[in-house]
Design a protein around this motif. Sequence first.
Motif, PDB file in Angstrom:
ATOM      1  N   VAL A  12       4.560   4.054 -10.798  1.00 33.49           N
ATOM      2  CA  VAL A  12       3.697   2.950 -10.344  1.00 33.49           C
ATOM      3  C   VAL A  12       4.025   1.682 -11.110  1.00 33.49           C
ATOM      4  CG1 VAL A  12       1.315   2.100 -10.250  1.00 33.49           C
ATOM      5  CG2 VAL A  12       1.821   4.442  -9.549  1.00 33.49           C
ATOM      6  N   ARG A  13       4.194   1.810 -12.430  1.00 33.03           N
ATOM      7  CA  ARG A  13       4.557   0.635 -13.243  1.00 33.03           C
ATOM      8  C   ARG A  13       5.887   0.042 -12.790  1.00 33.03           C
ATOM      9  NH1 ARG A  13       1.814  -0.262 -17.973  1.00 33.03           N
ATOM     10  NH2 ARG A  13       0.253   1.290 -18.576  1.00 33.03           N
ATOM     11  N   SER A  14       6.840   0.921 -12.500  1.00 27.07           N
ATOM     12  CA  SER A  14       8.155   0.458 -12.054  1.00 27.07           C
ATOM     13  C   SER A  14       8.034  -0.325 -10.746  1.00 27.07           C
ATOM     14  CB  SER A  14       9.090   1.658 -11.874  1.00 27.07           C
ATOM     15  OG  SER A  14      10.316   1.267 -11.294  1.00 27.07           O
ATOM     16  N   PHE A  15       7.263   0.226  -9.806  1.00 25.86           N
ATOM     17  CA  PHE A  15       7.081  -0.455  -8.522  1.00 25.86           C
ATOM     18  C   PHE A  15       6.351  -1.785  -8.711  1.00 25.86           C
ATOM     19  CE2 PHE A  15       4.493  -1.416  -4.777  1.00 25.86           C
ATOM     20  CZ  PHE A  15       5.471  -1.454  -3.792  1.00 25.86           C
ATOM     21  N   GLN A  16       5.307  -1.775  -9.536  1.00 26.99           N
ATOM     22  CA  GLN A  16       4.541  -3.002  -9.775  1.00 26.99           C
ATOM     23  C   GLN A  16       5.421  -4.086 -10.390  1.00 26.99           C
ATOM     24  OE1 GLN A  16       1.512  -1.143 -12.179  1.00 26.99           O
ATOM     25  NE2 GLN A  16      -0.007  -1.196 -10.536  1.00 26.99           N
ATOM     26  N   SER A  17       6.256  -3.694 -11.337  1.00 29.65           N
ATOM     27  CA  SER A  17       7.151  -4.653 -11.976  1.00 29.65           C
ATOM     28  C   SER A  17       8.135  -5.235 -10.964  1.00 29.65           C
ATOM     29  CB  SER A  17       7.901  -3.974 -13.128  1.00 29.65           C
ATOM     30  OG  SER A  17       8.845  -4.847 -13.706  1.00 29.65           O
ATOM     31  N   ALA A  18       8.691  -4.358 -10.107  1.00 32.03           N
ATOM     32  CA  ALA A  18       9.671  -4.806  -9.123  1.00 32.03           C
ATOM     33  C   ALA A  18       9.052  -5.742  -8.094  1.00 32.03           C
ATOM     34  CB  ALA A  18      10.295  -3.593  -8.423  1.00 32.03           C
ATOM     35  N   ARG A  19       7.744  -5.578  -7.819  1.00 30.72           N
ATOM     36  CA  ARG A  19       7.089  -6.392  -6.796  1.00 30.72           C
ATOM     37  C   ARG A  19       6.321  -7.576  -7.366  1.00 30.72           C
ATOM     38  NH1 ARG A  19       9.160  -5.049  -1.762  1.00 30.72           N
ATOM     39  NH2 ARG A  19      10.003  -2.968  -2.093  1.00 30.72           N
TER      40      ARG A  19
END
Length: 393
Positions: free
Chosen positions: A150-157
């Motif tokens: 989730v953190r990875s996705f949030q950072s990417a978006r």
Amino acid sequence: MKKVLVTSVVAAGLFFAAPQMADAALGDQTLRVGMNHTDVTELQEALKSKGYFTFDRATGYYGSITADAVRKFQASNGLKVDGIAGPQTFAALKANGSTVTAASSNTSSATLRTGARGAAVTNLQQQLRNHGHFSSAVDGVFGPLTERAVRSFQSARGLSVDGIAGPQTFSALGQAAVSGSTTQAATSTTLRQGTRSAEVTRLQDRLRQLGYFNSNSTGYYGTVTTESVRRFQAVNKLQVDGVAGPQTLSRLHGSNAAAASTATETVSASSSNSSIGSRIVSSANRYIGTPYRYGGTTTAGFDCSGFIQRVFSDVGVSVPRTALQQWNSGTTVAAPSVGDIVFFATVNSGPSHNGIYIGNNQFIHSGSSTGVTVTSMSNSYWSARYLGAKRIH
């Protein structure tokens, strides 16, 4: 067909709404790119049984792999080739009469965090997997690996990075799915190194599906993405320049794109180093724009060595905390390669600043006046003295 069953999941003392369930029959609705539904799962299984869907398992998400499988089936059966599973396609699959219990993908009203369990978490994990941010087993348990995804996705978006899947995160997941439903935007533009956009994320998603990109999608077009595009262009007999222009994007998102497995590669120690170096740089790119914070080791702010430690941890490599300790634990290399750590003396004769070499005489680092950014080695950062490069992987 109208009966609805509402369930709930109890976890960590909180109640989370689970997806609604409704009876549905495969063929009752037209399926197309961007949809996430158990009808898609059954479609994929039917295509897999006939040899058209080659992914290792049915995912329930209608992405480019499913669309390509539908196109191949349609072409083989004399149907209109559009990649959309409609009545004629279902009739040819002889699947109209089958029924399944379908789970809605609408979980945007729930807030999921560490400790949650159930169908809502399963759906979240699957969506994260579809977008390249979750590579573990989809088990319906919101643990550390799911939080990290989730953190990875949030950072990417460009979202607030807190590891909690709330309305904004679910909304972004939905927008990401919809953005995959058309190639028009992607093929009408040119993407190159330094670009940051949703189109770059989609480019990376597709490159990974074809075996050219081995990292999580970040939305940032860095050296790893450039190298992946070059490999794709070479295998597909396009101009090899690392720039994703209309011709490259059209081939990439088309049904005739050649996968990396069609090229013969020699595996060696050097290629292994190159692979992990690319993953290191891909992880580092995710943090561009993070502010500098003395003693910082989180996305709230990094100092130089805290940034190094976080990036290497992302790819499973443990490194010490300080720049001096990292200098002492590394192996000296004559010239830096992608993923090596470059060191500088800024306040005394010893190593007091460092960054990650990304190629083209550039490195990415957390500077006190810039935060995480890319800097040229020739700029003599802070008028610092370059001490050399070390390899810790």
